[in-house]
Write a protein that holds these residues in place. Structure first.
Motif, PDB file in Angstrom:
ATOM      1  N   LEU A  96       0.824  -1.205   0.000  1.00 23.45           N
ATOM      2  CA  LEU A  96       0.000   0.000   0.000  1.00 23.45           C
ATOM      3  C   LEU A  96       0.862   1.259   0.000  1.00 23.45           C
ATOM      4  O   LEU A  96       0.514   2.268  -0.616  1.00 23.45           O
ATOM      5  CB  LEU A  96      -0.928  -0.006   1.225  1.00 23.45           C
ATOM      6  N   SER A  97       1.988   1.186   0.690  1.00 30.44           N
ATOM      7  CA  SER A  97       2.902   2.324   0.689  1.00 30.44           C
ATOM      8  C   SER A  97       3.483   2.539  -0.708  1.00 30.44           C
ATOM      9  O   SER A  97       3.596   3.678  -1.187  1.00 30.44           O
ATOM     10  CB  SER A  97       4.020   2.087   1.703  1.00 30.44           C
ATOM     11  N   GLN A  98       3.833   1.433  -1.374  1.00 32.23           N
ATOM     12  CA  GLN A  98       4.404   1.540  -2.725  1.00 32.23           C
ATOM     13  C   GLN A  98       3.381   2.090  -3.719  1.00 32.23           C
ATOM     14  O   GLN A  98       3.714   2.947  -4.547  1.00 32.23           O
ATOM     15  CB  GLN A  98       4.895   0.171  -3.189  1.00 32.23           C
ATOM     16  N   ILE A  99       2.151   1.595  -3.658  1.00 29.66           N
ATOM     17  CA  ILE A  99       1.139   2.042  -4.616  1.00 29.66           C
ATOM     18  C   ILE A  99       0.830   3.521  -4.427  1.00 29.66           C
ATOM     19  O   ILE A  99       0.575   4.259  -5.377  1.00 29.66           O
ATOM     20  CB  ILE A  99      -0.149   1.187  -4.509  1.00 29.66           C
ATOM     21  N   SER A 100       0.904   3.985  -3.166  1.00 32.17           N
ATOM     22  CA  SER A 100       0.683   5.414  -2.898  1.00 32.17           C
ATOM     23  C   SER A 100       1.798   6.262  -3.490  1.00 32.17           C
ATOM     24  O   SER A 100       1.571   7.398  -3.910  1.00 32.17           O
ATOM     25  CB  SER A 100       0.602   5.652  -1.378  1.00 32.17           C
ATOM     26  N   SER A 101       3.026   5.709  -3.512  1.00 32.37           N
ATOM     27  CA  SER A 101       4.156   6.433  -4.090  1.00 32.37           C
ATOM     28  C   SER A 101       4.142   6.376  -5.612  1.00 32.37           C
ATOM     29  O   SER A 101       4.616   7.306  -6.277  1.00 32.37           O
ATOM     30  CB  SER A 101       5.479   5.845  -3.575  1.00 32.37           C
ATOM     31  N   ILE A 102       3.603   5.293  -6.167  1.00 34.34           N
ATOM     32  CA  ILE A 102       3.604   5.118  -7.620  1.00 34.34           C
ATOM     33  C   ILE A 102       2.545   5.983  -8.298  1.00 34.34           C
ATOM     34  O   ILE A 102       2.750   6.447  -9.432  1.00 34.34           O
ATOM     35  CB  ILE A 102       3.391   3.629  -7.966  1.00 34.34           C
ATOM     36  N   ARG A 103       1.447   6.232  -7.627  1.00 26.72           N
ATOM     37  CA  ARG A 103       0.361   7.004  -8.257  1.00 26.72           C
ATOM     38  C   ARG A 103       0.822   8.362  -8.773  1.00 26.72           C
ATOM     39  O   ARG A 103       0.511   8.733  -9.907  1.00 26.72           O
ATOM     40  CB  ARG A 103      -0.812   7.148  -7.285  1.00 26.72           C
ATOM     41  N   PRO A 104       1.565   9.158  -7.955  1.00 25.88           N
ATOM     42  CA  PRO A 104       2.043  10.424  -8.506  1.00 25.88           C
ATOM     43  C   PRO A 104       3.047  10.241  -9.643  1.00 25.88           C
ATOM     44  O   PRO A 104       3.101  11.064 -10.563  1.00 25.88           O
ATOM     45  CB  PRO A 104       2.691  11.124  -7.304  1.00 25.88           C
ATOM     46  N   LEU A 105       3.838   9.149  -9.616  1.00 27.62           N
ATOM     47  CA  LEU A 105       4.748   8.870 -10.727  1.00 27.62           C
ATOM     48  C   LEU A 105       3.963   8.598 -12.002  1.00 27.62           C
ATOM     49  O   LEU A 105       4.332   9.062 -13.090  1.00 27.62           O
ATOM     50  CB  LEU A 105       5.626   7.652 -10.398  1.00 27.62           C
ATOM     51  N   PHE A 106       2.868   7.844 -11.847  1.00 21.59           N
ATOM     52  CA  PHE A 106       2.028   7.518 -12.996  1.00 21.59           C
ATOM     53  C   PHE A 106       1.366   8.775 -13.562  1.00 21.59           C
ATOM     54  O   PHE A 106       1.335   8.979 -14.785  1.00 21.59           O
ATOM     55  CB  PHE A 106       0.977   6.494 -12.582  1.00 21.59           C
ATOM     56  N   ARG A 114       1.235  13.030 -17.792  1.00 12.50           N
ATOM     57  CA  ARG A 114       1.351  14.451 -18.134  1.00 12.50           C
ATOM     58  C   ARG A 114       2.496  14.676 -19.119  1.00 12.50           C
ATOM     59  O   ARG A 114       2.342  15.377 -20.122  1.00 12.50           O
ATOM     60  CB  ARG A 114       1.587  15.267 -16.865  1.00 12.50           C
ATOM     61  N   ILE A 115       3.651  14.048 -18.826  1.00  7.98           N
ATOM     62  CA  ILE A 115       4.809  14.215 -19.708  1.00  7.98           C
ATOM     63  C   ILE A 115       4.511  13.633 -21.093  1.00  7.98           C
ATOM     64  O   ILE A 115       4.873  14.218 -22.120  1.00  7.98           O
ATOM     65  CB  ILE A 115       6.054  13.533 -19.088  1.00  7.98           C
ATOM     66  N   ARG A 116       3.831  12.483 -21.110  1.00  6.57           N
ATOM     67  CA  ARG A 116       3.509  11.853 -22.392  1.00  6.57           C
ATOM     68  C   ARG A 116       2.568  12.716 -23.222  1.00  6.57           C
ATOM     69  O   ARG A 116       2.700  12.797 -24.452  1.00  6.57           O
ATOM     70  CB  ARG A 116       2.883  10.476 -22.154  1.00  6.57           C
ATOM     71  N   SER A 117       1.632  13.390 -22.540  1.00  5.23           N
ATOM     72  CA  SER A 117       0.679  14.230 -23.268  1.00  5.23           C
ATOM     73  C   SER A 117       1.342  15.469 -23.863  1.00  5.23           C
ATOM     74  O   SER A 117       0.848  16.033 -24.837  1.00  5.23           O
ATOM     75  CB  SER A 117      -0.469  14.657 -22.341  1.00  5.23           C
ATOM     76  N   LEU A 118       2.467  15.876 -23.274  1.00  4.99           N
ATOM     77  CA  LEU A 118       3.163  17.077 -23.746  1.00  4.99           C
ATOM     78  C   LEU A 118       4.343  16.762 -24.658  1.00  4.99           C
ATOM     79  O   LEU A 118       4.838  17.654 -25.364  1.00  4.99           O
ATOM     80  CB  LEU A 118       3.665  17.896 -22.547  1.00  4.99           C
TER      81      LEU A 118
END
Length: 222
Positions: free
Chosen positions: A19-29, A34-38
């Protein structure tokens, strides 16, 4: 609340890490999207870096989730044999299902940006392989996250209470020191006053002695 009361349960320990990892990955995702869209090209250095970071994080999370999946599969047929209630077993099934589905969604987004449709290494079983009934009591995954947030807030409140208590003690100590300094200042003023009076008397005495010695000298001369 979790049904299992075994604080040493390896599942619960790995679950907390997942759960700690998934919480950290969400902002990375979110950052990757965002980067891909730009990005003007799929070979953009910034996009490549964001993708690599996300893939590494997902790979580590998938390994830990695979351990949880194996644990769920081991107890699925007879949870009570392992001292686990049916409700807790259902919660664990739902947890690995939802986290697995979220990982799968992220991987699908990553695959959209890979030439030839290649994908990351996904050794997790299909999240839908766990059949979960509708009567399991709501979204246990979200309930657990809310519980974790409440515990964090309560811990912060306890820390703040400790800080307030410490500040109160320091303030009382400062007040005591202030009063002691005032008392010492008053004592110094009294000592200074006494010293001034004693000095004045000494000066008067010395003057009298001087006058007396002059008179004696005059009498001897006469």
């Amino acid at each position: 609340m979790m049904s299992s009361t075994n604080e040493e349960d390896p599942f619960l320990q790995v679950q907390q890490d997942v759960l700690s990892q998934i919480s950290s990955i969400r902002p990375l995702f979110a950052s990757y999207l965002r980067i891909r869209s730009l990005a003007s090209s799929s070979t953009s250095p910034e996009l490549t870096s964001a993708r690599a970071e996300l893939e590494t994080a997902l790979s580590s999370l998938s390994e830990d989730l695979a351990d949880l999946v194996a644990s769920v599969q081991a107890i699925e047929s007879n949870p009570s044999q392992f001292g686990i209630s049916d409700h807790e077993a259902s919660r664990r099934k739902r947890l690995v299902q939802e986290v697995g589905a979220e990982i799968q969604d992220m991987r699908e987004e990553l695959n959209k940006n890979v030439a030839g449709g290649g994908g990351g290494n996904n050794d997790l079983p299909d999240p839908s392989s766990f059949a979960i009934g509708e009567g399991d009591g709501g979204d246990a995954y979200n309930e657990f996250e809310q519980q974790q947030q409440m515990e964090i807030m309560q811990e912060q409140d306890r820390h703040l209470d400790g800080v307030f208590h410490t500040v109160g003690n320091l303030r009382r100590q400062a007040d005591d020191m202030g009063r002691e300094l005032e008392e010492q200042n008053e004592m110094l003023e009294v000592v200074d006053d006494l010293a001034d009076r004693v000095g004045s008397r000494l000066q008067t005495g010395m003057a009298k002695l001087h006058v007396g010695s002059i008179s004696t000298a005059q009498d001897d001369a006469g």
